[in-house]
Design a protein around this motif. Sequence first.
Motif, PDB file in Angstrom:
ATOM      1  N   GLY A 277     121.461  -9.177 129.510  1.00  0.00           N
ATOM      2  CA  GLY A 277     121.023  -9.232 128.120  1.00  0.00           C
ATOM      3  C   GLY A 277     119.598  -9.743 128.039  1.00  0.00           C
ATOM      4  N   SER A 278     119.090  -9.840 126.817  1.00  0.00           N
ATOM      5  CA  SER A 278     117.688 -10.228 126.644  1.00  0.00           C
ATOM      6  C   SER A 278     117.463 -11.691 127.021  1.00  0.00           C
TER       7      SER A 278
ATOM      8  N   GLY B 144     124.110 -15.090 128.544  1.00  0.00           N
ATOM      9  CA  GLY B 144     124.056 -15.217 127.081  1.00  0.00           C
ATOM     10  C   GLY B 144     125.414 -14.955 126.460  1.00  0.00           C
TER      11      GLY B 144
ATOM     12  N   ASP C 213     127.247 -13.185 122.542  1.00  0.00           N
ATOM     13  CA  ASP C 213     127.051 -12.616 121.208  1.00  0.00           C
ATOM     14  C   ASP C 213     127.526 -13.587 120.143  1.00  0.00           C
TER      15      ASP C 213
ATOM     16  N   GLY D  47     129.566  -8.915 125.619  1.00  0.00           N
ATOM     17  CA  GLY D  47     129.702  -7.481 125.847  1.00  0.00           C
ATOM     18  C   GLY D  47     128.859  -6.636 124.918  1.00  0.00           C
TER      19      GLY D  47
ATOM     20  N   LYS E 277     123.864 -17.789 117.429  1.00  0.00           N
ATOM     21  CA  LYS E 277     125.102 -17.317 118.060  1.00  0.00           C
ATOM     22  C   LYS E 277     126.277 -18.283 117.852  1.00  0.00           C
TER      23      LYS E 277
HETATM   24  C1  5RP Z   1     125.937  -8.402 127.556  1.00  0.00           C
HETATM   25  C2  5RP Z   1     126.251  -9.709 126.928  1.00  0.00           C
HETATM   26  C3  5RP Z   1     125.122 -10.554 126.473  1.00  0.00           C
HETATM   27  O1  5RP Z   1     125.249 -11.803 127.027  1.00  0.00           O
HETATM   28  C4  5RP Z   1     125.141 -10.657 124.980  1.00  0.00           C
HETATM   29  O2  5RP Z   1     125.157  -9.350 124.427  1.00  0.00           O
HETATM   30  C5  5RP Z   1     123.945 -11.442 124.454  1.00  0.00           C
HETATM   31  O3  5RP Z   1     122.774 -10.704 124.647  1.00  0.00           O
HETATM   32  P1  5RP Z   1     121.355 -11.232 124.220  1.00  0.00           P
HETATM   33  O4  5RP Z   1     120.979 -12.333 125.148  1.00  0.00           O
HETATM   34  O5  5RP Z   1     120.469 -10.005 124.367  1.00  0.00           O
HETATM   35  O6  5RP Z   1     121.422 -11.698 122.786  1.00  0.00           O
HETATM   36  O7  5RP Z   1     127.382 -10.107 126.796  1.00  0.00           O
HETATM   37  O8  5RP Z   1     127.091  -7.677 127.870  1.00  0.00           O
END
Ligand code: 5RP
Length: 222
Positions: A34-35, A87, A89, A100, A126
């Motif tokens: 993820g970012s 990370g 969501d 995910g 989050k």
């Molecule tokens: C990827 C994930 C990521 O950890 C989640 O989507 C958070 O991403 P981001 O750091 O871009 O907000 O579970 O499958």
Amino acid sequence: MLSQQELKQQAADAALQYIAPMLDPAAVIGVGTGSTADLFIDGLAKYKGMFRGAVASSERSAKRLADHGIEVLDLNQVDSMPVYVDGADEINAQLQMIKGGGGALTREKIVASVAKLFVCIADESKLVDVLGRFPLPIEVLPIAREAVARAASSMGGVPAIREGFVTDNGNQILDISGVSILDARSLESALNNIPGVVTNGLFAIRPADVALLATQSGIRRL
Ligand code: 5RP
């Protein structure tokens, strides 16, 4: 006022500080997707040579690690891992998470399961009281897509196929919205029991051990 990107950078920096004492020439670090995980990978590159390598939870993260010259190991080559950093969501006060959004949930759950510590890094947006506003991803075998969607509907959810997306494992993702998740552990188990489900994005049976959440006033550690 810090931007979301700046907050993610703070969380990634905090994770690097947190794991630095765990690094030694034998240590293999578990790396998420993820970012926010990307920022962690970029920072980890500065510690190259102080640890053996990393196991990645996706092809995307494996490539980013390799581009930095960090050795990427197959999980099957690794007996133990001091820490997994990723990370989320959504995360609640019990450190249960929905993951995910990037579609890497299966490998994330597998790699995390081998690590001694799961460190979740995120910006404060989050953190939620109740999981479920973010649609819950479920990785399904393609043959089971409609059957799993019907089962999710019968449990009160609204499934949507993630159009045009194929996971690193060659499967599809159903995103389930409309569920307020009050008992995340039970729901995680129940979803796992639907034939054709590879993994669901609830990380509740094995939650994070530490969350480093970046806020406008600094890092909040849960
Ligand atoms: C990827 C994930 C990521 O950890 C989640 O989507 C958070 O991403 P981001 O750091 O871009 O907000 O579970 O499958």
